[in-house]
Design an enzyme around this catalytic site. Structure first.
Site, mmCIF file in Angstrom:
data_model
loop_
_atom_site.group_PDB
_atom_site.id
_atom_site.type_symbol
_atom_site.label_atom_id
_atom_site.label_comp_id
_atom_site.label_asym_id
_atom_site.label_seq_id
_atom_site.Cartn_x
_atom_site.Cartn_y
_atom_site.Cartn_z
ATOM 1 N N ARG A 74 16.151 2.158 4.926
ATOM 2 C CA ARG A 74 15.952 1.042 5.869
ATOM 3 C C ARG A 74 16.678 -0.276 5.533
ATOM 4 N NH1 ARG A 74 10.895 -3.116 6.516
ATOM 5 N NH2 ARG A 74 10.052 -3.028 7.987
ATOM 6 N N LYS A 110 1.835 -10.789 -0.172
ATOM 7 C CA LYS A 110 1.732 -9.349 -0.423
ATOM 8 C C LYS A 110 3.458 -8.874 -0.770
ATOM 9 C CE LYS A 110 2.159 -5.939 3.746
ATOM 10 N NZ LYS A 110 1.579 -6.198 5.557
ATOM 11 N N TRP A 111 3.389 -7.672 -1.191
ATOM 12 C CA TRP A 111 4.309 -7.346 -2.380
ATOM 13 C C TRP A 111 4.507 -6.500 -2.262
ATOM 14 C CZ3 TRP A 111 6.289 -9.677 -7.075
ATOM 15 C CH2 TRP A 111 7.101 -8.972 -7.806
ATOM 16 N N ASP A 112 5.611 -5.893 -1.398
ATOM 17 C CA ASP A 112 6.257 -4.547 -0.638
ATOM 18 C C ASP A 112 7.220 -4.251 -1.015
ATOM 19 O OD1 ASP A 112 6.126 -2.741 1.258
ATOM 20 O OD2 ASP A 112 6.230 -4.615 3.337
ATOM 21 N N ASP A 167 0.879 1.276 6.215
ATOM 22 C CA ASP A 167 0.364 1.406 7.901
ATOM 23 C C ASP A 167 0.360 1.305 9.344
ATOM 24 O OD1 ASP A 167 2.378 -0.468 6.634
ATOM 25 O OD2 ASP A 167 4.214 0.234 7.202
ATOM 26 N N ASP A 182 4.143 -12.663 6.900
ATOM 27 C CA ASP A 182 5.161 -10.773 6.605
ATOM 28 C C ASP A 182 6.262 -10.886 6.681
ATOM 29 O OD1 ASP A 182 5.115 -8.152 6.779
ATOM 30 O OD2 ASP A 182 3.308 -7.987 6.218
ATOM 31 N N ASP A 200 -4.712 41.986 -30.363
ATOM 32 C CA ASP A 200 -2.901 42.432 -31.176
ATOM 33 C C ASP A 200 -2.112 43.025 -29.790
ATOM 34 O OD1 ASP A 200 -1.848 43.206 -33.341
ATOM 35 O OD2 ASP A 200 -2.602 44.774 -34.171
ATOM 36 N N TRP A 254 4.168 8.443 5.530
ATOM 37 C CA TRP A 254 3.880 7.192 6.010
ATOM 38 C C TRP A 254 3.490 7.005 6.805
ATOM 39 C CZ3 TRP A 254 4.630 6.235 10.869
ATOM 40 C CH2 TRP A 254 4.987 4.327 10.579
HETATM 41 C C1 GLA Z 1 6.116 -2.394 5.187
HETATM 42 C C2 GLA Z 1 4.653 -3.180 5.163
HETATM 43 C C3 GLA Z 1 4.482 -3.377 6.573
HETATM 44 C C4 GLA Z 1 5.029 -4.659 7.029
HETATM 45 C C5 GLA Z 1 6.565 -4.061 6.931
HETATM 46 C C6 GLA Z 1 7.396 -5.596 6.612
HETATM 47 O O1 GLA Z 1 5.898 -1.820 6.619
HETATM 48 O O2 GLA Z 1 3.589 -1.486 5.324
HETATM 49 O O3 GLA Z 1 3.313 -4.243 6.154
HETATM 50 O O4 GLA Z 1 5.054 -5.945 5.807
HETATM 51 O O5 GLA Z 1 7.254 -3.627 5.332
HETATM 52 O O6 GLA Z 1 8.668 -5.200 7.212
#
Ligand code: GLA
Length: 737
Positions: free
Chosen positions: A447, A480-482, A552, A370, A57, A203
């Site tokens: 980048r 591989k789709w970045d 990476d 790549d 209370d 990273w």
């Molecule tokens: C990123 C990816 C890498 C490679 C580079 C290419 O850093 O993690 O594995 O594919 O891009 O530019």
């Protein structure tokens, strides 16, 4: 089993009991529709009333007609706290209402118990194959003044210690409201006697595990980067003080979302802990028009009474079986050679074919081309968005190089980074307004690239068409789709100022719709996600792409730590790992080939080095590792995972070596891997007690032929010694006899 709803206490209260095989989650309905959280923990069969409500209370109490006057929202454990009434803790939902306030008072309105698990439209989520796997409680709350309805969903798994939560808000008023915060899950734990575990990093050093005690006030993690990020994984666990790898209670939370998120724990003056997880309220609001609905993404909640190991296995099984989809969900994943660290941007057809020859001799099954194959992409400063072949490097185009790979018996994979555009590109010239930017402000490049505005339908439509054409232009079986930058200058040219705070979330929804369309159109393609390594390693992505480039950083010792964190939640099948050259390109460290190979064999395996520079003997040695992986890959990718030393316990052992096991689902086969992480002269011996074997069976070491009883291996252990001087790593294969 499942969901029970019944009266309790003096009959004025009722409760929902949400039962999984070993856990119970209890929600109580108190007087006047107040919804209270009553507990989550070991399974019980019945709930006899709420002894856990602290009635005092003091402070601010409920209105007078809601006797007793000692019941206060401030101390009441809630299911979904709101702002503006007497709950002063961080709320789960906030909305700007017509009257200019953000006060909501949500009370029980109705509920439904549904067989199965309804999908979340346009969003990734765990799913069932038949309705018997899950029962879902849809608990509908309503504001006491406005026709605003909030439905809390709880999908309760019959055979897994998992409850999935998500939320739907419906605006049935005649006016627009602006949602400013909608958490997907909120739980008030009665006590704060926990440690909080999070996975943080950067990273090249993703998902390092940190554990700390809870203290009064706020502790939490978040991403404001537009993606789930390298820096904080959308995962938190609460550990009982005595929890360890194989014992103690653990509550794990993982957000099925790839954008900005927040997970926080607020410990209040009563020393209870409010956990909440959802879309980050930072730079977020949602205009909910009259008649509209908004759905907040799913949170997967795992309970383990047997420590972190069991929590990990529950997540792994769920994600492999009921989150990943498509043809590759259960298929053995191919051994890959990726040319990135072998050539970077500097390649031509001849070089790629030579690399493929060496890789083929080394047992590789898939060649992945790549970055650098398109537009005038000679470095990372240009050409993103120009998804047509760079004919200076690849004279015969993609179909020629794919056919060269096919000739060699290799599959062909391709790198793309579709969500981006370089200012120096044809795409940017044609559509400068398609990137995320704030008109009148200088654009921030990362980048040297910008993000495309995936909140716009015409952009995702364009990407769908363009990528479809690329994927169909050759025999491509792997993508591989970045995704290599974070989101800044968050603004869409297609939306007015009222809607700009929606952009980050609309972007994620746009990405999901694009992935949905592409993965449906190209079901035979194995999609691997990447975001400068593991910058978007989350369950949202896994729903579309069953594996993710883990980091990476390919250094074996760095990878041992990164992969240990990753497998805390995500299955080995999701974790893409490559053997690379020494000195390592990220750390300059030199590690033995065996250590690099055994480390990469912890996930989906491949190579990322210039094999044309290797001697015949070295290729032959690598070929042996490839053969070995082919033998064990089903067990690694689809078996159960056990940590033999738990990498996050502070101990002398952990700093010296790592050890883990993969056990086949039927326990007929097991792989034990040990790796030194700290070199020492005359390193002490390691005795490892194995886990997860068939206790009553015997196992043969396939190399030495020696037979051990499982009990001996599990209770007395296996001895490893003198490893550092040689390969620094050892792998033992055990076959049930
Ligand atoms: C990123 C990816 C890498 C490679 C580079 C290419 O850093 O993690 O594995 O594919 O891009 O530019």
């Amino acid at each position: 089993m499942g969901i029970i709803f019944e009266k309790c206490g003096n009959g004025e209260e009722s409760y929902f009991l949400l039962n999984t095989p070993s856990s119970s989650y209890i929600i109580s309905l108190l007087k006047d529709g107040i919804v209270s959280h009553s507990g989550w923990g070991r399974r019980i069969e019945k709930w006899s009333g709420n002894s856990s409500i602290w009635k005092i209370d003091r402070g601010v109490n409920l209105p007078p007609d809601l006797d007793p006057r000692n019941l206060s929202l401030d101390t009441l454990p809630q299911e979904y706290g709101t702002a503006g009434k007497s709950d002063f803790r961080p709320c789960a939902i906030e909305a700007a209402l017509k009257d200019g306030t953000n006060t909501l008072d949500l009370r029980y309105f109705s509920h439904q118990i549904i067989g199965g698990k309804p999908p979340l439209k346009g969003m990734p989520a765990t799913y069932t194959l038949n309705d018997g796997e899950v029962q879902t409680l849809a608990l509908k709350l309503k504001d006491t003044v406005y026709d605003i309805y909030v439905t809390l969903f709880y999908a309760v798994w019959a055979e897994r210690d998992v409850i999935c939560r998500w939320v739907q808000v419906e605006n049935k008023t005649a006016d627009k409201i602006k949602l400013e915060k909608v958490m997907s899950a909120c739980i008030d734990f009665a006590s704060s006697d926990f440690r909080m575990l999070q996975m943080s990093g950067a990273w090249g050093r993703e998902r390092k595990v940190y554990i700390r005690d809870l203290v009064p006030g706020t502790q939490g993690i978040e991403s404001r980067r537009g993606s789930s990020s390298h820096h904080q994984n959308p995962f938190v666990a609460l550990l009982s003080k005595d929890a360890s790898e194989d014992s103690g209670e653990v509550f794990g939370f993982n957000f099925v979302y790839s954008g900005n998120f927040e997970a926080r724990i607020d410990v209040d003056y009563t020393e209870s802990a409010r956990f909440s997880m959802g879309i980050n309220p930072y730079n977020f609001s949602w205009n909910l028009e009259a008649g509209g609905a908004f759905v907040a993404p799913e949170v997967v909640m795992v309970y383990s009474k047997d420590g972190l190991g069991q929590m990990s296995r529950t997540f792994h099984d769920l994600y492999r079986e009921r989150l990943c989809r498509g043809e590759w969900k259960n298929k053995p994943r191919p051994i890959v050679i990726n040319n990135w660290e072998a050539t970077y941007f500097d390649f031509n057809e001849k070089k790629l074919c030579e690399l493929a020859d060496a890789a083929k001799a080394a047992g590789v099954e898939m060649f992945v081309l790549d970055d650098g194959w398109f537009g005038n992409r000679f470095d990372d400063r240009r050409a993103l968005g120009d998804w047509f072949v760079n004919t200076q490097k690849l004279k015969g185009g993609l179909s020629y190089i794919a056919s060269e790979m096919k000739k060699r018996g290799l599959g062909f994979g391709l790198w793309v980074e579709p969500e981006m555009v370089s200012p120096e590109s044809e795409l940017y010239k044609a559509h400068p307004d398609w990137c995320i930017h704030i008109p009148g402000r200088e654009m921030y490049l990362a980048r040297t690239q910008l993000m495309l505005d995936l909140s716009r339908k015409e952009v995702t439509d364009y990407l769908f068409e363009t990528l479809s054409a690329v994927f169909a232009s050759a025999e491509i079986s792997y993508i591989k789709w970045d995704f290599n930058r974070y989101m800044t200058d968050v603004h869409s040219d297609a939306l007015d100022s009222e809607h700009q705070q929606e952009v980050a979330h609309r972007y994620v929804l746009g990405l999901y719709s694009l992935l949905e369309r592409l993965t449906a159109k190209f079901p035979h393609i194995l999609f691997e996600s990447c975001a400068s390594g593991g910058g978007r390693f989350d369950p949202g992505i896994l729903y579309y792409m069953p594996q993710i480039w883990t980091s990476d950083n390919t250094d074996a010792l760095s990878r041992i730590s990164i992969q240990a964190g990753t497998t805390l939640v995500y299955p080995p099948s999701a974790m893409s790992c490559h053997v690379s050259a020494v000195p390592n390109h990220q750390t300059a460290r030199i590690t033995p080939l065996a250590q690099r190979a055994f480390t990469a064999m912890a996930g989906t395996y491949g190579y990322e080095l210039d094999m044309t520079k290797l001697s015949k003997d070295e290729i032959a040695q690598i070929a042996e590792y490839s053969e070995l992986y082919k033998k064990i890959r089903t067990v690694v990718q689809y078996g159960s995972f056990y940590r033999l030393v738990s990498p996050w316990e502070k101990s002398d052992k952990v700093e010296k070596y790592a050890a883990w096991m993969n056990v086949a689902e039927d326990k007929s086969f097991a792989v034990v891997t040990v790796s030194w992480v700290y070199a020492e002269a005359l390193a002490p011996k390691i005795v490892l007690r194995l886990k997860g074997l068939d206790e009553n069976a015997a196992y043969k070491d396939t190399k030495t032929g020696k037979i051990y009883s499982a009990k001996e291996l599990m209770y007395y252990g296996l001895l490893f010694a003198n490893m550092w001087a040689g390969s620094a790593s050892e792998q033992i294969l055990l076959e049930r006899v």
